[in-house]
Design an enzyme around this catalytic site. Structure first.
Site, PDB file in Angstrom:
ATOM      1  N   ASN A   7     -34.798  -9.910  19.257  1.00  0.00           N
ATOM      2  CA  ASN A   7     -34.502  -9.623  20.662  1.00  0.00           C
ATOM      3  C   ASN A   7     -35.660  -8.812  21.251  1.00  0.00           C
ATOM      4  O   ASN A   7     -35.947  -7.700  20.796  1.00  0.00           O
ATOM      5  CB  ASN A   7     -33.191  -8.828  20.723  1.00  0.00           C
ATOM      6  CG  ASN A   7     -32.774  -8.505  22.143  1.00  0.00           C
ATOM      7  OD1 ASN A   7     -33.599  -8.129  22.960  1.00  0.00           O
ATOM      8  ND2 ASN A   7     -31.505  -8.630  22.431  1.00  0.00           N
ATOM      9  N   HIS A  10     -36.605  -5.213  25.164  1.00  0.00           N
ATOM     10  CA  HIS A  10     -37.214  -3.909  25.457  1.00  0.00           C
ATOM     11  C   HIS A  10     -38.677  -4.027  25.871  1.00  0.00           C
ATOM     12  O   HIS A  10     -39.224  -3.105  26.466  1.00  0.00           O
ATOM     13  CB  HIS A  10     -37.084  -2.968  24.257  1.00  0.00           C
ATOM     14  CG  HIS A  10     -35.672  -2.509  24.028  1.00  0.00           C
ATOM     15  ND1 HIS A  10     -34.764  -2.338  25.040  1.00  0.00           N
ATOM     16  CD2 HIS A  10     -35.018  -2.185  22.886  1.00  0.00           C
ATOM     17  CE1 HIS A  10     -33.609  -1.919  24.538  1.00  0.00           C
ATOM     18  NE2 HIS A  10     -33.738  -1.834  23.233  1.00  0.00           N
ATOM     19  N   HIS A  50     -32.256 -11.424  27.089  1.00  0.00           N
ATOM     20  CA  HIS A  50     -31.079 -11.241  27.939  1.00  0.00           C
ATOM     21  C   HIS A  50     -31.541 -11.192  29.391  1.00  0.00           C
ATOM     22  O   HIS A  50     -32.220 -10.247  29.793  1.00  0.00           O
ATOM     23  CB  HIS A  50     -30.413  -9.914  27.538  1.00  0.00           C
ATOM     24  CG  HIS A  50     -29.121  -9.637  28.243  1.00  0.00           C
ATOM     25  ND1 HIS A  50     -28.295  -8.599  27.893  1.00  0.00           N
ATOM     26  CD2 HIS A  50     -28.501 -10.263  29.285  1.00  0.00           C
ATOM     27  CE1 HIS A  50     -27.227  -8.600  28.677  1.00  0.00           C
ATOM     28  NE2 HIS A  50     -27.337  -9.581  29.531  1.00  0.00           N
ATOM     29  N   ARG A  52     -30.410 -10.427  32.729  1.00  0.00           N
ATOM     30  CA  ARG A  52     -29.260  -9.756  33.351  1.00  0.00           C
ATOM     31  C   ARG A  52     -29.080 -10.213  34.783  1.00  0.00           C
ATOM     32  O   ARG A  52     -30.039 -10.601  35.447  1.00  0.00           O
ATOM     33  CB  ARG A  52     -29.459  -8.237  33.324  1.00  0.00           C
ATOM     34  CG  ARG A  52     -29.339  -7.668  31.955  1.00  0.00           C
ATOM     35  CD  ARG A  52     -29.619  -6.172  31.934  1.00  0.00           C
ATOM     36  NE  ARG A  52     -29.317  -5.655  30.617  1.00  0.00           N
ATOM     37  CZ  ARG A  52     -28.127  -5.202  30.257  1.00  0.00           C
ATOM     38  NH1 ARG A  52     -27.145  -5.137  31.131  1.00  0.00           N
ATOM     39  NH2 ARG A  52     -27.916  -4.783  29.024  1.00  0.00           N
ATOM     40  N   ARG A  56     -32.988  -6.603  35.911  1.00  0.00           N
ATOM     41  CA  ARG A  56     -33.748  -5.353  35.829  1.00  0.00           C
ATOM     42  C   ARG A  56     -34.733  -5.313  34.659  1.00  0.00           C
ATOM     43  O   ARG A  56     -35.615  -4.472  34.623  1.00  0.00           O
ATOM     44  CB  ARG A  56     -32.820  -4.151  35.825  1.00  0.00           C
ATOM     45  CG  ARG A  56     -31.956  -3.968  34.601  1.00  0.00           C
ATOM     46  CD  ARG A  56     -31.221  -2.631  34.729  1.00  0.00           C
ATOM     47  NE  ARG A  56     -30.472  -2.300  33.564  1.00  0.00           N
ATOM     48  CZ  ARG A  56     -29.158  -2.482  33.433  1.00  0.00           C
ATOM     49  NH1 ARG A  56     -28.467  -2.983  34.424  1.00  0.00           N
ATOM     50  NH2 ARG A  56     -28.544  -2.149  32.323  1.00  0.00           N
ATOM     51  N   GLU A  77     -29.135 -14.576  26.085  1.00  0.00           N
ATOM     52  CA  GLU A  77     -27.928 -13.764  26.289  1.00  0.00           C
ATOM     53  C   GLU A  77     -27.682 -13.685  27.782  1.00  0.00           C
ATOM     54  O   GLU A  77     -28.614 -13.441  28.556  1.00  0.00           O
ATOM     55  CB  GLU A  77     -28.142 -12.343  25.766  1.00  0.00           C
ATOM     56  CG  GLU A  77     -28.120 -12.218  24.283  1.00  0.00           C
ATOM     57  CD  GLU A  77     -28.327 -10.775  23.856  1.00  0.00           C
ATOM     58  OE1 GLU A  77     -28.239  -9.864  24.699  1.00  0.00           O
ATOM     59  OE2 GLU A  77     -28.607 -10.575  22.677  1.00  0.00           O
ATOM     60  N   THR A 108     -26.182  -3.610  26.078  1.00  0.00           N
ATOM     61  CA  THR A 108     -24.821  -4.137  26.022  1.00  0.00           C
ATOM     62  C   THR A 108     -23.920  -3.215  25.197  1.00  0.00           C
ATOM     63  O   THR A 108     -24.213  -2.919  24.050  1.00  0.00           O
ATOM     64  CB  THR A 108     -24.840  -5.546  25.394  1.00  0.00           C
ATOM     65  OG1 THR A 108     -25.805  -6.313  26.091  1.00  0.00           O
ATOM     66  CG2 THR A 108     -23.478  -6.202  25.515  1.00  0.00           C
ATOM     67  N   GLU A 158     -20.823 -13.835  17.649  1.00  0.00           N
ATOM     68  CA  GLU A 158     -21.711 -12.775  17.177  1.00  0.00           C
ATOM     69  C   GLU A 158     -20.872 -11.502  17.139  1.00  0.00           C
ATOM     70  O   GLU A 158     -20.371 -11.052  18.178  1.00  0.00           O
ATOM     71  CB  GLU A 158     -22.916 -12.595  18.110  1.00  0.00           C
ATOM     72  CG  GLU A 158     -23.847 -11.495  17.606  1.00  0.00           C
ATOM     73  CD  GLU A 158     -25.147 -11.418  18.388  1.00  0.00           C
ATOM     74  OE1 GLU A 158     -25.675 -12.473  18.805  1.00  0.00           O
ATOM     75  OE2 GLU A 158     -25.626 -10.286  18.589  1.00  0.00           O
ATOM     76  N   HIS A 197     -26.425  -5.799  17.088  1.00  0.00           N
ATOM     77  CA  HIS A 197     -26.391  -4.501  17.769  1.00  0.00           C
ATOM     78  C   HIS A 197     -26.488  -3.358  16.761  1.00  0.00           C
ATOM     79  O   HIS A 197     -25.620  -3.177  15.924  1.00  0.00           O
ATOM     80  CB  HIS A 197     -25.145  -4.295  18.641  1.00  0.00           C
ATOM     81  CG  HIS A 197     -25.383  -3.263  19.702  1.00  0.00           C
ATOM     82  ND1 HIS A 197     -25.689  -3.586  21.008  1.00  0.00           N
ATOM     83  CD2 HIS A 197     -25.424  -1.921  19.631  1.00  0.00           C
ATOM     84  CE1 HIS A 197     -25.879  -2.480  21.693  1.00  0.00           C
ATOM     85  NE2 HIS A 197     -25.729  -1.457  20.882  1.00  0.00           N
ATOM     86  N   GLY A 219     -33.050  -6.052  17.833  1.00  0.00           N
ATOM     87  CA  GLY A 219     -34.037  -5.750  18.854  1.00  0.00           C
ATOM     88  C   GLY A 219     -34.603  -4.348  18.769  1.00  0.00           C
ATOM     89  O   GLY A 219     -35.760  -4.144  18.409  1.00  0.00           O
TER      90      GLY A 219
HETATM   91  N1  PXP Z   1     -26.892  -8.901  20.172  1.00  0.00           N
HETATM   92  C1  PXP Z   1     -26.526  -8.713  21.465  1.00  0.00           C
HETATM   93  C2  PXP Z   1     -25.483  -9.608  22.034  1.00  0.00           C
HETATM   94  C3  PXP Z   1     -27.114  -7.699  22.250  1.00  0.00           C
HETATM   95  O1  PXP Z   1     -26.737  -7.536  23.518  1.00  0.00           O
HETATM   96  C4  PXP Z   1     -28.114  -6.902  21.659  1.00  0.00           C
HETATM   97  C5  PXP Z   1     -28.796  -5.856  22.482  1.00  0.00           C
HETATM   98  O2  PXP Z   1     -27.912  -4.896  22.855  1.00  0.00           O
HETATM   99  C6  PXP Z   1     -28.467  -7.135  20.329  1.00  0.00           C
HETATM  100  C7  PXP Z   1     -27.851  -8.144  19.613  1.00  0.00           C
HETATM  101  C8  PXP Z   1     -29.538  -6.352  19.659  1.00  0.00           C
HETATM  102  O3  PXP Z   1     -29.137  -5.034  19.497  1.00  0.00           O
HETATM  103  P1  PXP Z   1     -30.218  -3.950  19.080  1.00  0.00           P
HETATM  104  O4  PXP Z   1     -31.209  -3.892  20.176  1.00  0.00           O
HETATM  105  O5  PXP Z   1     -29.400  -2.696  18.940  1.00  0.00           O
HETATM  106  O6  PXP Z   1     -30.829  -4.401  17.797  1.00  0.00           O
END
Ligand code: PXP
Length: 249
Positions: A7, A10, A50, A52, A56, A77, A108, A158, A197, A219
């Site tokens: 992901n 960032h 993602h 949004r 943003r 996403e 999220t 997921e 996440h 991510g």
């Molecule tokens: N999966 C989803 C659906 C997410 O929204 C996110 C980002 O919040 C992630 C995975 C990756 O999470 P992280 O950035 O904490 O690794």
């Protein structure tokens, strides 16, 4: 083999912090496309971004550029809205992960409430599947949410590992148990099971107790680590750490 979805949201967050409104400027950085290339070279199995509703972080052009230029499956996403469905139908990503979206949240938080939105989500999932995108529902490890996801025809879920990641000791054990149960019920219902996440190298060993996982979406920790070693290396290290866990299992 466990897949790693990288992901890169960032990267867009950092870019927007300085260059929102001047994305075509000669000095705009960092490049989302370069990040996707680095992830590819580091061994990513797919790229997640993602887009949004308020745009943003990631912009539509980011998603289309990655789709065009990066020879990896793309996982979009998105919030479950008609406007985002229209974007997904044009983009035709390999995967769509439906997530809840609240404007105030930094990232999220919490899973999608499929149970209370079944009738609204069912046609959205069907439209995405008919358009060639495999759909997953980002849900808390809650059996009712797992069953509702299967009932509306989503082929994948997921599981939200945020609480698992943010706790230790008895709380982590309890949350791991919830993930295990959710994965078993989902697998029995014919779903493909992913997790995401807050996953880090440090919690992979505990996560390895969860059966049937085929993909981890990661991510934040990769971007954080990339400050010191670069993204390609950060992704490579994560792939190696995942491989070690699978070997131990
Ligand atoms: N999966 C989803 C659906 C997410 O929204 C996110 C980002 O919040 C992630 C995975 C990756 O999470 P992280 O950035 O904490 O690794």
């Amino acid at each position: 083999m466990m897949h790693l979805g990288v992901n890169i949201d960032h990267v867009a967050t950092l870019r927007q912090a300085r260059y929102a409104g001047m994305l075509d400027s000669h000095n705009t950085e960092p490049s989302v496309l370069d990040a996707a290339k680095a992830a590819l070279l580091g061994g990513a199995d797919s790229i997640t971004l993602h887009v949004r509703e308020d745009r943003r972080h990631m912009q539509d052009e980011d998603a289309f550029a990655v789709r065009r230029e990066i020879p990896l499956p793309l996982n979009l996403e998105m919030g479950a809205t008609p406007a985002m469905l229209a974007v997904a139908l044009r983009l035709r990503p390999d995967f769509v992960c439906l997530v809840p979206e609240r404007r105030q949240e930094v990232t999220t938080e919490g899973g999608l409430d499929v149970v209370s939105r079944m009738e609204e989500l069912r046609p959205l999932v069907k439209a995405l599947l008919d358009n060639g995108s495999k759909v997953s529902m980002f849900i808390d490890p809650d059996l009712a949410q797992v069953e509702a996801s299967a009932a509306i025809g989503a082929p994948m879920i997921e599981l939200h590992t945020g609480r698992f990641a943010n706790t230790l000791g008895a709380e982590r054990l309890a949350e791991t148990q919830r993930l295990i149960e959710a994965a078993k019920v989902g697998y029995a219902a014919g779903l493909e099971i992913h997790a995401g996440h807050g996953i880090q190298v440090a919690n992979l060993a505990d996560l390895a107790a969860v059966p049937h996982l085929t993909e981890l979406n990661i991510g934040h920790t990769l971007i954080a680590r990339s400050i010191f070693v670069g993204l390609q290396q950060a992704v490579r290290e994560m792939k190696e750490a995942i491989a070690v866990q699978q070997w131990l299992a």
